[in-house]
Design a protein around this motif. Structure first.
Motif, PDB file in Angstrom:
ATOM      1  N   MET A   1      47.464 -26.754 -77.774  1.00  0.00           N
ATOM      2  CA  MET A   1      47.208 -27.454 -76.520  1.00  0.00           C
ATOM      3  C   MET A   1      47.293 -28.945 -76.759  1.00  0.00           C
ATOM      4  O   MET A   1      46.655 -29.462 -77.658  1.00  0.00           O
ATOM      5  N   ALA A   2      48.072 -29.622 -75.955  1.00  0.00           N
ATOM      6  CA  ALA A   2      48.224 -31.064 -76.112  1.00  0.00           C
ATOM      7  C   ALA A   2      47.060 -31.772 -75.449  1.00  0.00           C
ATOM      8  O   ALA A   2      46.918 -31.747 -74.237  1.00  0.00           O
ATOM      9  N   GLN A   3      46.208 -32.400 -76.258  1.00  0.00           N
ATOM     10  CA  GLN A   3      45.072 -33.130 -75.718  1.00  0.00           C
ATOM     11  C   GLN A   3      45.479 -34.579 -75.471  1.00  0.00           C
ATOM     12  O   GLN A   3      45.993 -35.256 -76.367  1.00  0.00           O
ATOM     13  N   PRO A   4      45.293 -35.081 -74.234  1.00  0.00           N
ATOM     14  CA  PRO A   4      45.670 -36.463 -73.945  1.00  0.00           C
ATOM     15  C   PRO A   4      44.733 -37.441 -74.621  1.00  0.00           C
ATOM     16  O   PRO A   4      43.587 -37.121 -74.900  1.00  0.00           O
ATOM     17  N   SER A   5      45.231 -38.639 -74.903  1.00  0.00           N
ATOM     18  CA  SER A   5      44.349 -39.677 -75.415  1.00  0.00           C
ATOM     19  C   SER A   5      43.448 -40.145 -74.291  1.00  0.00           C
ATOM     20  O   SER A   5      43.777 -40.009 -73.111  1.00  0.00           O
ATOM     21  N   PRO A   6      42.265 -40.706 -74.616  1.00  0.00           N
ATOM     22  CA  PRO A   6      41.347 -41.142 -73.565  1.00  0.00           C
ATOM     23  C   PRO A   6      41.982 -42.102 -72.574  1.00  0.00           C
ATOM     24  O   PRO A   6      41.697 -42.065 -71.383  1.00  0.00           O
ATOM     25  N   THR A   7      42.893 -42.958 -73.052  1.00  0.00           N
ATOM     26  CA  THR A   7      43.505 -43.934 -72.146  1.00  0.00           C
ATOM     27  C   THR A   7      44.546 -43.285 -71.245  1.00  0.00           C
ATOM     28  O   THR A   7      44.943 -43.853 -70.239  1.00  0.00           O
ATOM     29  N   ALA A   8      45.002 -42.057 -71.608  1.00  0.00           N
ATOM     30  CA  ALA A   8      46.052 -41.403 -70.831  1.00  0.00           C
ATOM     31  C   ALA A   8      45.489 -40.610 -69.666  1.00  0.00           C
ATOM     32  O   ALA A   8      46.227 -40.184 -68.797  1.00  0.00           O
ATOM     33  N   VAL A   9      44.184 -40.392 -69.631  1.00  0.00           N
ATOM     34  CA  VAL A   9      43.560 -39.582 -68.590  1.00  0.00           C
ATOM     35  C   VAL A   9      43.165 -40.473 -67.422  1.00  0.00           C
ATOM     36  O   VAL A   9      42.336 -41.378 -67.583  1.00  0.00           O
ATOM     37  N   GLU A  51      45.716 -24.248 -71.100  1.00  0.00           N
ATOM     38  CA  GLU A  51      46.566 -25.238 -71.768  1.00  0.00           C
ATOM     39  C   GLU A  51      46.891 -26.395 -70.826  1.00  0.00           C
ATOM     40  O   GLU A  51      46.810 -27.567 -71.219  1.00  0.00           O
ATOM     41  N   ALA A  52      47.243 -26.077 -69.577  1.00  0.00           N
ATOM     42  CA  ALA A  52      47.593 -27.123 -68.617  1.00  0.00           C
ATOM     43  C   ALA A  52      46.399 -28.029 -68.328  1.00  0.00           C
ATOM     44  O   ALA A  52      46.548 -29.252 -68.240  1.00  0.00           O
ATOM     45  N   ALA A  53      45.218 -27.442 -68.209  1.00  0.00           N
ATOM     46  CA  ALA A  53      44.020 -28.241 -67.945  1.00  0.00           C
ATOM     47  C   ALA A  53      43.777 -29.228 -69.079  1.00  0.00           C
ATOM     48  O   ALA A  53      43.430 -30.398 -68.847  1.00  0.00           O
ATOM     49  N   GLY A  54      43.967 -28.768 -70.307  1.00  0.00           N
ATOM     50  CA  GLY A  54      43.804 -29.668 -71.438  1.00  0.00           C
ATOM     51  C   GLY A  54      44.812 -30.798 -71.417  1.00  0.00           C
ATOM     52  O   GLY A  54      44.475 -31.962 -71.675  1.00  0.00           O
ATOM     53  N   GLU A  55      46.054 -30.482 -71.085  1.00  0.00           N
ATOM     54  CA  GLU A  55      47.100 -31.502 -71.035  1.00  0.00           C
ATOM     55  C   GLU A  55      46.839 -32.529 -69.942  1.00  0.00           C
ATOM     56  O   GLU A  55      47.198 -33.707 -70.078  1.00  0.00           O
ATOM     57  N   LEU A  56      46.196 -32.095 -68.855  1.00  0.00           N
ATOM     58  CA  LEU A  56      45.938 -32.986 -67.724  1.00  0.00           C
ATOM     59  C   LEU A  56      44.628 -33.746 -67.861  1.00  0.00           C
ATOM     60  O   LEU A  56      44.296 -34.576 -67.013  1.00  0.00           O
ATOM     61  N   GLY A  57      43.880 -33.470 -68.923  1.00  0.00           N
ATOM     62  CA  GLY A  57      42.644 -34.197 -69.168  1.00  0.00           C
ATOM     63  C   GLY A  57      41.425 -33.642 -68.480  1.00  0.00           C
ATOM     64  O   GLY A  57      40.413 -34.339 -68.343  1.00  0.00           O
ATOM     65  N   VAL A  58      41.482 -32.378 -68.057  1.00  0.00           N
ATOM     66  CA  VAL A  58      40.320 -31.728 -67.440  1.00  0.00           C
ATOM     67  C   VAL A  58      39.398 -31.256 -68.564  1.00  0.00           C
ATOM     68  O   VAL A  58      39.777 -30.407 -69.374  1.00  0.00           O
ATOM     69  N   ARG A  59      38.215 -31.799 -68.620  1.00  0.00           N
ATOM     70  CA  ARG A  59      37.314 -31.531 -69.756  1.00  0.00           C
ATOM     71  C   ARG A  59      36.640 -30.169 -69.660  1.00  0.00           C
ATOM     72  O   ARG A  59      36.411 -29.503 -70.670  1.00  0.00           O
ATOM     73  N   TYR A  60      36.296 -29.745 -68.446  1.00  0.00           N
ATOM     74  CA  TYR A  60      35.595 -28.476 -68.241  1.00  0.00           C
ATOM     75  C   TYR A  60      36.395 -27.608 -67.276  1.00  0.00           C
ATOM     76  O   TYR A  60      36.791 -28.051 -66.202  1.00  0.00           O
ATOM     77  N   LEU A  61      36.610 -26.359 -67.678  1.00  0.00           N
ATOM     78  CA  LEU A  61      37.318 -25.406 -66.835  1.00  0.00           C
ATOM     79  C   LEU A  61      36.501 -24.128 -66.778  1.00  0.00           C
ATOM     80  O   LEU A  61      36.220 -23.508 -67.802  1.00  0.00           O
ATOM     81  N   THR A  62      36.101 -23.735 -65.560  1.00  0.00           N
ATOM     82  CA  THR A  62      35.360 -22.490 -65.370  1.00  0.00           C
ATOM     83  C   THR A  62      36.229 -21.501 -64.625  1.00  0.00           C
ATOM     84  O   THR A  62      36.834 -21.845 -63.607  1.00  0.00           O
ATOM     85  N   VAL A  63      36.289 -20.269 -65.113  1.00  0.00           N
ATOM     86  CA  VAL A  63      37.087 -19.230 -64.463  1.00  0.00           C
ATOM     87  C   VAL A  63      36.210 -18.012 -64.183  1.00  0.00           C
ATOM     88  O   VAL A  63      35.333 -17.668 -64.966  1.00  0.00           O
ATOM     89  N   PHE A  64      36.468 -17.380 -63.036  1.00  0.00           N
ATOM     90  CA  PHE A  64      35.701 -16.208 -62.601  1.00  0.00           C
ATOM     91  C   PHE A  64      36.410 -14.967 -63.135  1.00  0.00           C
ATOM     92  O   PHE A  64      37.419 -14.538 -62.602  1.00  0.00           O
ATOM     93  N   GLY A  65      35.870 -14.393 -64.230  1.00  0.00           N
ATOM     94  CA  GLY A  65      36.536 -13.283 -64.881  1.00  0.00           C
ATOM     95  C   GLY A  65      36.138 -11.909 -64.384  1.00  0.00           C
ATOM     96  O   GLY A  65      36.987 -11.041 -64.173  1.00  0.00           O
ATOM     97  N   PHE A  66      34.822 -11.689 -64.190  1.00  0.00           N
ATOM     98  CA  PHE A  66      34.330 -10.370 -63.766  1.00  0.00           C
ATOM     99  C   PHE A  66      33.032 -10.600 -63.015  1.00  0.00           C
ATOM    100  O   PHE A  66      32.093 -11.192 -63.556  1.00  0.00           O
ATOM    101  N   SER A  67      32.972 -10.161 -61.784  1.00  0.00           N
ATOM    102  CA  SER A  67      31.793 -10.419 -60.958  1.00  0.00           C
ATOM    103  C   SER A  67      30.834  -9.231 -60.997  1.00  0.00           C
ATOM    104  O   SER A  67      31.215  -8.107 -61.363  1.00  0.00           O
ATOM    105  N   THR A  68      29.590  -9.484 -60.596  1.00  0.00           N
ATOM    106  CA  THR A  68      28.612  -8.406 -60.516  1.00  0.00           C
ATOM    107  C   THR A  68      29.038  -7.363 -59.488  1.00  0.00           C
ATOM    108  O   THR A  68      28.656  -6.198 -59.579  1.00  0.00           O
ATOM    109  N   GLU A  69      29.864  -7.763 -58.515  1.00  0.00           N
ATOM    110  CA  GLU A  69      30.350  -6.833 -57.497  1.00  0.00           C
ATOM    111  C   GLU A  69      31.513  -5.977 -58.010  1.00  0.00           C
ATOM    112  O   GLU A  69      31.823  -4.934 -57.438  1.00  0.00           O
ATOM    113  N   ASN A  70      32.145  -6.404 -59.104  1.00  0.00           N
ATOM    114  CA  ASN A  70      33.276  -5.644 -59.633  1.00  0.00           C
ATOM    115  C   ASN A  70      32.882  -4.277 -60.176  1.00  0.00           C
ATOM    116  O   ASN A  70      33.742  -3.417 -60.387  1.00  0.00           O
TER     117      ASN A  70
END
Length: 247
Positions: A1-9, A51-70
């Motif tokens: 994953m390409a991590q941007p430099s702090p100045t690039a975000v 990977e895309a979130a890291g490249e774009l400088g998004v520090r935190y990414l939360t994804v809904f994988g399995f819900s209690t209703e599933n």
């Protein structure tokens, strides 16, 4: 994953993006394939998005994988979803470790198969010291369940004399949530065109910008993520006030 430099975000890049990954079943149906095939392709979309979130400088990414209703779904599909978690960790954990991604898993551990619980513990333990990016996986998670569990723990601490009722503030309540120590999402995306939160991050999303996209999750990619971030940039965030300022 390409991590941007702090100045690039860019300064206005959302720090935390949460995603309801919806549409796997419909994607598979359009192709006359079983729902499990859609879930499998959804894992590939997750890999791309992390990977895309890291490249774009998004520090935190939360994804809904399995819900209690599933749990209401057919057992065959539930087992397939569990298999995908096993597969994702087996294939990607070493890469996440090397790339500095810390994995957090939120949700109830109660009722999970023993090996699933071990996989979750392993992923969190192996990435515990990483800080380049944070991947939060909501697994066996429901927003109402999370709030109820937090309220139960607060009640237990009050009953035990560890906490006084007057000390229960917003900040104190947040410390009992699964996401304690993590920032609230700035942007919440739901794929597939559905226009609801489906019991996801009900407390945390109080001031998140909501973006609903027509893309089915297996087709989600960096361009779709950039488009959602573009919509976020066009919003004026007020947080209940008259000016677009941080709370």
């Amino acid at each position: 994953m390409a991590q941007p430099s702090p100045t690039a975000v860019p300064a206005d890049t959302p720090r935390h993006i949460a995603i309801i990954m919806d549409g796997n079943g419909r994607w598979a149906k359009q192709r006359h394939r079983p729902r499990t095939f859609g879930h499998s392709e959804g894992v590939e979309a997750l890999r791309r998005t992390v990977e895309a979130a890291g490249e774009l400088g998004v520090r935190y990414l939360t994804v809904f994988g399995f819900s209690t209703e599933n749990w209401r779904r057919p057992m065959e599909e539930i087992n397939a979803l569990f298999d995908l978690l096993r597969l994702y960790v087996a294939r990607d954990l070493d890469r996440l470790v090397k790339e500095g991604v810390r994995v957090h898993v939120i949700g109830s551990r109660e009722g999970l198969q023993a090996d699933i619980a071990r996989i979750i513990e392993e992923a969190e333990a192996k990435t515990r010291h990483n800080d380049a990016q944070h991947l939060i996986i909501a697994f066996n998670y429901g927003g109402q369940d999370e709030i109820a569990r937090a309220a139960r723990r607060i009640a237990e601490d009050v009953s035990a004399g560890k906490l006084a009722p007057q000390d229960v503030s917003v900040d104190r309540f947040e410390s009992y949530l699964d996401t304690a120590g993590l920032p609230a999402p700035d942007l919440l995306i739901r794929t597939s065109g559905e226009l609801r939160l489906s019991n996801f991050m009900l407390w945390q999303a109080a001031y998140a910008e909501l973006v609903f996209v027509d893309v089915l999750w297996p087709d989600f990619d960096k361009a779709a993520l950039q488009a959602a971030i573009g919509a976020y940039h066009r919003r004026e965030r007020r947080f209940g006030g008259s000016d677009a300022e941080q709370p």
